[in-house]
Each structure stands twice: as structure tokens, then as C-alpha cells.
Design a protein around this motif. Structure first.
Motif, PDB file in Angstrom:
ATOM      1  N   PHE A   4       0.954  -1.241   0.136  1.00 32.91           N
ATOM      2  CA  PHE A   4       0.132   0.084   0.032  1.00 32.91           C
ATOM      3  C   PHE A   4       0.836   1.217  -0.128  1.00 32.91           C
ATOM      4  N   GLN A   5       0.355   2.323  -0.774  1.00 28.39           N
ATOM      5  CA  GLN A   5       1.062   3.567  -0.739  1.00 28.39           C
ATOM      6  C   GLN A   5       0.056   4.563  -0.206  1.00 28.39           C
ATOM      7  N   ARG A   6       0.554   5.943   0.157  1.00 30.84           N
ATOM      8  CA  ARG A   6      -0.178   6.796   0.542  1.00 30.84           C
ATOM      9  C   ARG A   6      -1.498   7.184  -0.166  1.00 30.84           C
ATOM     10  N   ARG A   7      -1.360   7.031  -1.433  1.00 34.67           N
ATOM     11  CA  ARG A   7      -2.730   7.112  -2.048  1.00 34.67           C
ATOM     12  C   ARG A   7      -3.635   6.047  -2.113  1.00 34.67           C
ATOM     13  N   HIS A   8      -3.396   5.054  -1.610  1.00 37.05           N
ATOM     14  CA  HIS A   8      -4.326   3.863  -1.486  1.00 37.05           C
ATOM     15  C   HIS A   8      -4.855   4.165  -0.022  1.00 37.05           C
ATOM     16  N   TYR A   9      -4.120   4.551   1.119  1.00 33.81           N
ATOM     17  CA  TYR A   9      -4.598   4.942   2.339  1.00 33.81           C
ATOM     18  C   TYR A   9      -5.700   5.948   2.246  1.00 33.81           C
ATOM     19  N   ASP A  32      -6.630  -0.836   9.746  1.00 39.22           N
ATOM     20  CA  ASP A  32      -5.507  -0.341  10.560  1.00 39.22           C
ATOM     21  C   ASP A  32      -4.557  -1.580  10.961  1.00 39.22           C
ATOM     22  N   ASP A  33      -5.189  -2.623  11.068  1.00 42.38           N
ATOM     23  CA  ASP A  33      -4.143  -3.877  11.419  1.00 42.38           C
ATOM     24  C   ASP A  33      -3.671  -4.253  10.169  1.00 42.38           C
ATOM     25  N   MET A  34      -4.324  -4.492   9.154  1.00 38.72           N
ATOM     26  CA  MET A  34      -3.752  -4.851   7.976  1.00 38.72           C
ATOM     27  C   MET A  34      -2.582  -3.834   7.440  1.00 38.72           C
ATOM     28  N   PHE A  35      -2.838  -2.448   7.629  1.00 38.59           N
ATOM     29  CA  PHE A  35      -1.924  -1.577   7.343  1.00 38.59           C
ATOM     30  C   PHE A  35      -0.393  -1.621   8.300  1.00 38.59           C
ATOM     31  N   LYS A  36      -0.769  -2.018   9.241  1.00 41.66           N
ATOM     32  CA  LYS A  36       0.622  -1.893  10.235  1.00 41.66           C
ATOM     33  C   LYS A  36       1.185  -3.038  10.071  1.00 41.66           C
ATOM     34  N   ALA A  37       0.603  -4.326   9.525  1.00 36.70           N
ATOM     35  CA  ALA A  37       1.196  -5.509   9.130  1.00 36.70           C
ATOM     36  C   ALA A  37       2.014  -5.350   7.948  1.00 36.70           C
ATOM     37  N   ASP A  38       1.690  -4.495   6.980  1.00 37.15           N
ATOM     38  CA  ASP A  38       2.203  -4.135   5.564  1.00 37.15           C
ATOM     39  C   ASP A  38       3.371  -3.112   5.809  1.00 37.15           C
ATOM     40  N   ASN A  39       3.283  -1.992   6.725  1.00 43.38           N
ATOM     41  CA  ASN A  39       3.985  -0.901   6.422  1.00 43.38           C
ATOM     42  C   ASN A  39       4.528  -0.375   7.521  1.00 43.38           C
ATOM     43  N   ASP A  40       5.786  -0.688   8.129  1.00 42.15           N
ATOM     44  CA  ASP A  40       6.509  -0.316   9.341  1.00 42.15           C
ATOM     45  C   ASP A  40       6.267   1.151   9.794  1.00 42.15           C
ATOM     46  N   THR A  41       6.074   2.153   8.888  1.00 48.88           N
ATOM     47  CA  THR A  41       5.975   3.632   8.882  1.00 48.88           C
ATOM     48  C   THR A  41       4.554   4.003   8.846  1.00 48.88           C
ATOM     49  N   TYR A  42       3.629   3.137   8.744  1.00 53.30           N
ATOM     50  CA  TYR A  42       2.224   3.369   8.625  1.00 53.30           C
ATOM     51  C   TYR A  42       1.887   4.322  10.190  1.00 53.30           C
ATOM     52  N   ASN A  43       1.124   5.241   9.961  1.00 51.46           N
ATOM     53  CA  ASN A  43       0.641   6.081  11.251  1.00 51.46           C
ATOM     54  C   ASN A  43      -0.881   5.950  11.423  1.00 51.46           C
TER      55      ASN A  43
END
Length: 72
Positions: A4-9, A32-43
Motif C-alpha cells: 500500500f502507498q499513501r494514495r491507497h490509504y 488499521d491492523d492490515m496496514f500496520k502489518a504491511d508498512n512499518d512507517t504506517y501512522n
């Protein structure tokens, strides 16, 4: 590399904020759980804010609330 990239979020947040508030919490927490697992820098805070989660609780509190209501 993250899926995922910023545009997807941003695109997902735009869809989520059209949901009734009552339906948002569970869906936002799942994303939120899915994005955390995908990206260490996810906020988490930025995403939840972008979804216009009016009754924002920290993710851990949301999970507790969902468990209490039998939704998780």
C-alpha cells in the motif's frame, strides 16, 4: 516493499468516511491492523483522522470496545 502507498490509504479513507459512524469503527480497525502489518512507517492516527472517525479512541481502546460488544 509495501503493498500500500499513501494514495491507497487516502482512497480508502475517502470511502470509509462515507459510512455511517456506527459502521466505521470495526472496519477502520480491520484496515488499521492490515496496514500496520504491511508498512512499518504506517501512522494509525493519520489514517483514523482521515476517515473522520468522530469518536476517535486509540486503536487499543477501540479493540477493547469491539471485544466488549462482541464484534471482535
Amino acid at each position: 516493499m509495501t503493498a500500500f502507498q499513501r494514495r491507497h490509504y487516502q482512497a480508502l479513507a475517502n470511502v470509509v468516511k462515507t459510512f455511517p459512524v456506527a459502521d466505521r469503527v470495526k472496519f477502520v480497525m480491520a484496515l488499521d491492523d492490515m496496514f500496520k502489518a504491511d508498512n512499518d512507517t504506517y501512522n494509525s492516527h493519520k489514517f483514523v483522522k482521515a476517515c473522520e472517525q468522530r469518536n476517535f479512541f486509540p486503536p487499543s481502546e477501540c479493540k477493547d470496545i469491539l471485544r466488549e460488544r462482541g464484534l471482535l
